[in-house]
Design an enzyme around this catalytic site. Structure first.
Site, short mmCIF file in Angstrom:
data_model
loop_
_atom_site.label_atom_id
_atom_site.label_comp_id
_atom_site.label_asym_id
_atom_site.label_seq_id
_atom_site.Cartn_x
_atom_site.Cartn_y
_atom_site.Cartn_z
N ASN A 159 -0.34 0.96 15.72
CA ASN A 159 0.67 1.91 16.15
C ASN A 159 0.09 2.73 17.30
O ASN A 159 -0.84 3.51 17.11
CB ASN A 159 1.03 2.83 14.98
CG ASN A 159 2.15 3.80 15.30
OD1 ASN A 159 2.54 3.96 16.46
ND2 ASN A 159 2.67 4.45 14.28
N ASP A 160 0.65 2.56 18.49
CA ASP A 160 0.11 3.27 19.66
C ASP A 160 0.58 4.71 19.75
O ASP A 160 0.17 5.45 20.65
CB ASP A 160 0.43 2.52 20.95
CG ASP A 160 1.94 2.42 21.21
OD1 ASP A 160 2.72 3.08 20.49
OD2 ASP A 160 2.34 1.68 22.12
N HIS A 240 -6.29 9.73 0.22
CA HIS A 240 -6.87 9.92 1.54
C HIS A 240 -5.77 9.89 2.60
O HIS A 240 -4.64 9.48 2.31
CB HIS A 240 -7.92 8.85 1.84
CG HIS A 240 -7.44 7.46 1.54
ND1 HIS A 240 -7.69 6.83 0.34
CD2 HIS A 240 -6.69 6.58 2.27
CE1 HIS A 240 -7.14 5.63 0.34
NE2 HIS A 240 -6.51 5.46 1.48
N ARG A 329 4.63 4.13 -6.53
CA ARG A 329 3.41 3.38 -6.84
C ARG A 329 2.30 4.16 -6.17
O ARG A 329 2.37 4.45 -4.97
CB ARG A 329 3.51 1.95 -6.29
CG ARG A 329 2.25 1.11 -6.54
CD ARG A 329 1.29 1.20 -5.39
NE ARG A 329 0.19 0.24 -5.46
CZ ARG A 329 -0.85 0.25 -4.66
NH1 ARG A 329 -0.98 1.18 -3.71
NH2 ARG A 329 -1.81 -0.66 -4.77
N ASP A 331 -1.45 4.82 -4.91
CA ASP A 331 -2.62 4.10 -4.45
C ASP A 331 -3.91 4.64 -5.09
O ASP A 331 -4.06 5.85 -5.27
CB ASP A 331 -2.71 4.20 -2.92
CG ASP A 331 -3.73 3.27 -2.32
OD1 ASP A 331 -3.67 2.06 -2.61
OD2 ASP A 331 -4.59 3.75 -1.56
N GLU A 362 -2.12 2.47 -9.27
CA GLU A 362 -2.96 1.31 -9.01
C GLU A 362 -4.22 1.45 -9.85
O GLU A 362 -4.99 2.40 -9.70
CB GLU A 362 -3.32 1.21 -7.52
CG GLU A 362 -4.18 -0.02 -7.22
CD GLU A 362 -4.73 -0.03 -5.81
OE1 GLU A 362 -5.04 -1.13 -5.31
OE2 GLU A 362 -4.88 1.06 -5.21
N HIS A 424 -0.70 -7.57 -1.63
CA HIS A 424 -1.16 -7.49 -0.25
C HIS A 424 -2.68 -7.51 -0.11
O HIS A 424 -3.21 -7.62 1.00
CB HIS A 424 -0.62 -6.20 0.39
CG HIS A 424 -1.06 -4.96 -0.33
ND1 HIS A 424 -0.60 -4.63 -1.58
CD2 HIS A 424 -1.94 -3.98 0.01
CE1 HIS A 424 -1.16 -3.50 -1.97
NE2 HIS A 424 -1.98 -3.09 -1.02
N ASP A 425 -3.42 -7.39 -1.24
CA ASP A 425 -4.88 -7.32 -1.20
C ASP A 425 -5.57 -8.57 -1.74
O ASP A 425 -6.79 -8.69 -1.62
CB ASP A 425 -5.37 -6.12 -2.02
CG ASP A 425 -5.13 -4.80 -1.32
OD1 ASP A 425 -5.12 -4.79 -0.07
OD2 ASP A 425 -4.95 -3.77 -2.01
N ASP A 472 -6.89 -10.21 11.80
CA ASP A 472 -6.73 -8.84 12.26
C ASP A 472 -7.93 -7.99 11.84
O ASP A 472 -8.22 -7.85 10.65
CB ASP A 472 -5.44 -8.23 11.69
CG ASP A 472 -5.27 -6.78 12.08
OD1 ASP A 472 -5.62 -6.43 13.22
OD2 ASP A 472 -4.81 -5.99 11.23
#
Length: 739
Positions: A159-160, A240, A329, A331, A362, A424-425, A472
């Protein structure tokens, strides 16, 4: 004291709360690191209690146990609200009964017992309450679907902070039909908030990431999903932030003098924490800061700070009350103190949703009971069973799976955890299962066993991806599991297995929805799980209800999941023994394999997929072919209710309505007012018709209704319709009408 893989420590003692010296009934401890283990134990007040530590191998009640040496340990408790912290060190060797220390401790216990013989101590009753967590009603039988939006919608990985808002979220409208047809009840969106890269480095909790859209668009999406009967859960990353969050940005300018210095964990020396920020380039002065798992781009929040808590609580209220989401959910919830979640729960319980705001933490490891409970989170992600599912299949080792179920039954029997196979992990299911045939086994576990199932987008098609495939740098290779979603309307673009796997998932979700024994209402007690070998296991589940007349509990449904992950047919056939005295165990009762299918356009052979109960309540679940699964079901027949219906008048002489249509109309009238799940009762109706109303094969054809066959001088049930039996001497009746 060293432990081996699969070992765990337990506290065992004389008191019933400590298992009465039976290792399998003791208090399991959680591994911290190295040789350190911990446990929180609730004990009766004003008591003197003996205990020892035991190393247990696995979770089998009859498994091996290695006892600590030396004398028994003793703890003296205070009043009911007293907290004690005890740090013990493992002792080896038998000191012998004549050892002075052993003799003194035994004498102290004997003196205490003499004054209070048989007294378990005050407060013992309240200490034995099993931890439970009651889910919001809507979540009890929900099937969840996880979307990682930045990947799902093909957004840039960085994200710029300058680009215009790109409304990629609206693409989900093309997938509403797919979600509905699949049977999804709730969509869980991974991070949507404005961030720098992968979404877990939050810059602004009150904005949608510009790569996806804005709050106005997302609010409309939530409304539309609700109109389709689908709830919405968001990923809350509150452990965080990213370094672009306004509080941390102020820190980078003003250093420890910032008004937000208390929002993070700061140190004066570089060695204090993993992260370091230079404030003055000339002097190279700055501050160190704690960050999640050593990643400097993820500074960890100080959740004991009042202002930080209020900031997070405002975020929770905003998305629930203003945007309309249905839950969170959370984290890395297991890295945050349970007391914070108690406060967070109280905030969410006071939103517009009240007790219906779902909170799922989680949980990667540890004892979920610390974070999940009726005053904390509703549920947690069941990483332990996820690992056990695919590992047991790849290793062809159902003993591993069985031991994981033993552990879950011992520790978490009062909880309903969120089950998953991919996210996703972790590697996608299609990439993680070495034998493609075992995809069926994995999905049956996910969708038909205890827990809240959560599908990861694309896994229903067989999408692939592992961390080793990723490119990535910002996601550490995880981008391979976060690729854009397939076109749901174009099967030609799916993997080769896509069509069959989508059909399988639809079927299993439909089974779960239509048969409560495979959902939250079904039991899953360890005594009902049979480990036949490393390749075969049977899980039997029951629905138990109270009969309104007798007020006695009875079994109204039985579901048996029969797994064979071996590459061979099982002979002799697996044997299931049902409990004596239940209706399902009567000789001659029928179980149906819900996975049996016939080729399109064909009629199943009589008895196909049917399993009869034999003497002693035994079912022989065979033949059981290589790499196969059976889903067997028995349900108590519902009573037939045949209300009095007004017969449809026959067509007047000369009417254009033909006799076949007249007969069909009357059959429809009966079918719509008759409950027909029991096969032992016959519903009879007089119907006027002539053989000329038959098709060339002698069958009366009805569009969307029952079929009837002309046989001899009676209408009898067609083989395809054993539920509604209609009999009549049609020829004689027609002759009477003519006369």
């Amino acid at each position: 004291m060293e432990t081996n893989f699969g070992d765990h420590l337990a506290i065992v003692g004389k008191h019933p709360l400590l298992g009465e010296w039976v290792p399998s009934k003791g208090v399991p401890m959680d591994w911290v690191e190295g040789t350190r283990w911990t446990a929180t134990v609730y004990l009766p007040e004003f008591s003197l209690l003996q205990y020892k530590y035991v190393v247990r191998q696995g979770w089998n009640p009859n498994g091996e146990a290695r006892w600590q040496g030396g004398p028994d340990r003793i703890v003296a408790t205070g009043n009911h609200h007293t907290e004690q912290s005890i740090r013990d060190v493992w002792t080896d060797g038998d000191w012998g009964a004549e050892n002075p220390t052993c003799k003194a401790l035994n004498a102290a216990i004997a003196a205490f017992d003499e004054v209070r013989p048989g007294d378990l101590g005050y407060g013992a009753e309240s200490s034995t309450i099993k931890n439970t967590a009651t889910l919001p009603e809507w979540a009890r039988n929900a099937v969840f679907y996880q979307i990682f939006p930045l990947g799902y919608f093909g957004a840039p990985t960085v994200n710029d902070q300058k680009s215009k808002v790109a409304p990629r979220l609206k693409q989900i409208r093309e997938h509403y039909k797919h979600l509905e047809e699949l049977g999804v009840d709730a969509v869980y969106f991974s991070p949507l908030f404005e961030s720098g890269t992968h979404g877990y480095d939050t810059f602004d909790y009150f904005e949608i990431d510009r790569r996806l859209g804005d709050v106005k668009l997302f609010k409309q999406i939530v409304k539309e999903l609700h109109e389709h009967g689908i709830k919405v859960v968001l990923d809350g990353v509150f452990n965080h932030t990213g370094t672009g969050h306004f509080a941390f940005k102020d820190l980078t300018i003003n250093g420890p003098n910032s008004q937000y210095a208390g929002w993070y964990h700061l140190g004066a020396r570089k060695a204090d924490f993993e992260g370091y920020c230079v404030v003055d380039d000339m002097s190279d002065s700055g501050f160190s800061y704690d960050c999640w798992e050593g990643h400097p781009v993820l500074p960890r929040l100080n959740l004991e700070n009042h202002d930080v808590k209020q900031h997070i609580f405002d975020v929770a209220r905003f998305w629930v009350d203003e945007v309309g989401i249905d839950g969170w959910r959370l984290d890395v919830a297991h890295e945050i103190e349970p007391d914070f979640w108690r406060e967070f729960r109280a905030v969410c319980d006071n939103t517009r949703l009240g007790k219906d705001c779902l909170l799922v933490g989680e949980m990667i490891h540890g004892n979920y009971n610390y974070w999940v409970g009726d005053d904390r989170l509703h549920s947690g992600t069941n990483y332990q069973m996820s690992h056990a599912t695919w590992f047991s299949l790849n290793d062809r080792n159902y003993e591993y799976f069985y031991n994981a179920l033993l552990r879950e039954n011992c520790l978490f029997s009062g909880l309903t955890l969120v089950n998953f196979l991919g996210n996703h992990d972790v590697p996608r299911v299609a990439s993680n299962i070495t034998n493609p045939k075992h995809y069926l086994h994995a999905m049956v576990v996910l969708l038909l066993m205890k827990g809240i199932p959560c599908l990861y987008y694309g896994d229903e098609f067989g999408m692939e991806g592992t961390p080793a495939d990723g490119t990535d740098e910002h996601s550490g290779g995880d981008d391979a599991m976060r690729r854009p979603m397939l076109d749901c309307a174009k099967p030609a673009t799916w993997p080769a297995v896509g069509v069959s796997r989508v059909a399988l998932n639809k079927k299993l979700i439909k089974i779960r929805r239509e048969h409560p024994v495979f959902g939250i209402d079904g039991t899953q007690d360890i005594e009902d799980i049979q480990l036949l070998s490393n390749d075969q296991i049977i899980v039997t589940r029951y629905v138990k209800e109270t009969d309104p007349k007798t007020k006695k509990e009875e079994v109204t449904a039985v579901g048996c999941l029969v797994f064979n992950c071996g590459d061979y047919s099982v002979d002799p056939w697996p044997e299931i023994t049902l409990p004596h005295g239940i209706a399902a165990a009567r000789k001659g009762e029928k179980f149906t394999d819900l996975l049996v299918e016939s080729p399109p356009g064909t009629v199943p052979a009589p008895g196909a997929g049917q399993f009869l109960v034999n003497d002693g309540g035994k079912i022989y679940a065979g033949p059981l072919g290589p790499d196969s699964v059976k889903v067997l079901l028995w349900e108590k027949p519902k009573p037939i209710v045949v209300p009095k219906t007004k017969a449809t008048p026959l067509a007047a002489k000369g009417s254009t309505m033909n006799v076949a249509a007249e007969l069909t109309a009357q059959l429809d009238a009966i079918g719509k007012t008759t409950t027909t799940t029991a096969t032992t009762t016959t519903a009879t109706a007089r119907i006027d018709a002539a053989p000329s109303a038959l098709d060339p094969n002698g069958d009366l054809v009805r569009n969307g209704g029952s079929l009837r066959t002309w046989s001899e001088r009676q209408w009898v049930p067609h083989p395809n319709d054993a539920q509604l039996q209609v009999a009549d001497d049609a020829r004689a009746e027609e002759e009477r009408r003519r006369r």
